[in-house]
Write an enzyme that holds these catalytic residues in place. Sequence first.
Site, short mmCIF file in Angstrom:
data_model
loop_
_atom_site.label_atom_id
_atom_site.label_comp_id
_atom_site.label_asym_id
_atom_site.label_seq_id
_atom_site.Cartn_x
_atom_site.Cartn_y
_atom_site.Cartn_z
N GLN A 1 -68.08 -15.78 42.78
CA GLN A 1 -67.26 -14.83 42.04
C GLN A 1 -67.47 -13.39 42.51
O GLN A 1 -66.86 -12.46 41.98
CB GLN A 1 -67.57 -14.94 40.55
N HIS B 1 -70.98 -14.65 37.90
CA HIS B 1 -71.16 -13.63 36.87
C HIS B 1 -71.59 -12.26 37.41
O HIS B 1 -72.64 -11.74 37.06
CB HIS B 1 -72.12 -14.12 35.79
N TYR C 1 -74.59 -8.04 21.80
CA TYR C 1 -73.44 -8.93 21.63
C TYR C 1 -73.81 -10.40 21.71
O TYR C 1 -72.94 -11.26 21.74
CB TYR C 1 -72.33 -8.53 22.60
N TYR D 1 -71.56 -26.51 30.01
CA TYR D 1 -70.55 -27.28 30.71
C TYR D 1 -70.83 -28.77 30.74
O TYR D 1 -69.93 -29.57 30.97
CB TYR D 1 -70.36 -26.73 32.14
#
Length: 374
Positions: free
Chosen positions: A91, A155, A259, A270
Amino acid sequence: MKKITLVTLSILSSIFFSCEAQVKPNDISIQEEVKNYTLETVASDIAIPWGMTWLPDGTMLVTEKSGVLYQIKNGIKTEIKNVPKVYSRGQGGLLDIVLHPNYAKNGWLYVTYASSEGEGEGGNTKLIRAKLVDGSLTQIESLYKATPNTTKGQHFGSRIAFDNDGYLYFSAGERGNHFVNPQDIKRDGGKIYRLNDDGTIPKDNPFVGQAEAKEAIYSYGHRNPQGMAKNPITGAIWAHEHGPQGGDEINIIKKGANYGWPVVTYGIDYDGTTISTEKEKPGIEKPIYYWLPSIAPSGMAFVTSDRYPNWKGHLLVGSLKFQYLELVKLKGDEVIGRQKIATDIGRLRNVAQGPDGYIYIAVEGKGILRIIPN
């Protein structure tokens, strides 16, 4: 052999039913699209368009994940020279790009990308600023580099936004090290950072002066934020982030707030296993909305344009998984409705409102499209 087959089937069945069981109680159902628009191609043949912004003359700048920065004018793509070498893995790559709010006066543009700079193999998220002169990046300044490098491919984040006071925010994902990075303010990863526009750290950042803390951190406990925008009405910075299997979130970013990831999550792993049984916890910010199942959100923009009267005042979010643009209808800070736009368009990586008032979407394998209302 039969036993192995049966065990395999049992595991697959367990995962299937775990995923299927992800039902959000009393959710806001998504409405099918009302096609009152056409799509116009602005630039084609861009493999993974990631960030996009506009120069004062209306020229677009678009990042492509592999490391190319395009300048687009009248449908013609030109590659910008002297773009830093990116760490292109998974990514990671060339990510977001924004202009300084006073770009017309100072000429600074800001870019995040995966960089292999520093010790260790692999890479991590980096923020730079530079000026664009004669089709080339110049005066490149390194503002922040997350550490440590890692060869993991997931990520990196990363989006950039400025607030009304001129502070710069950018996000970095937790780099696949979710039980170590997000909850530790002494470590990079899983954070949203706030800097002055020159890369220095604001004196009132929440962790300034704390021993060994990464003082650039503004909020923590994030997983992989790939959408961020300033609310044009309140001035608050909003961000969304990927959950695991379920539990993508929209959050309003607050100073020093936690958060939750991975202590609190609405998703599962997953492989169908539990990451945390906690959905809420004192001291942890609750999202204003979460998706179950995940939509894999990427890119977000508030609509302020009069060109879209039914969309104005609401939020647009791209979906990589379901390959549509989602209109998230708002009443203040509350989500009150959802609607599909551009159904089956492809993996929608980014969305932005241009200076001409039109909405632009970045679609993997296609390029940049403009939404023209009928």
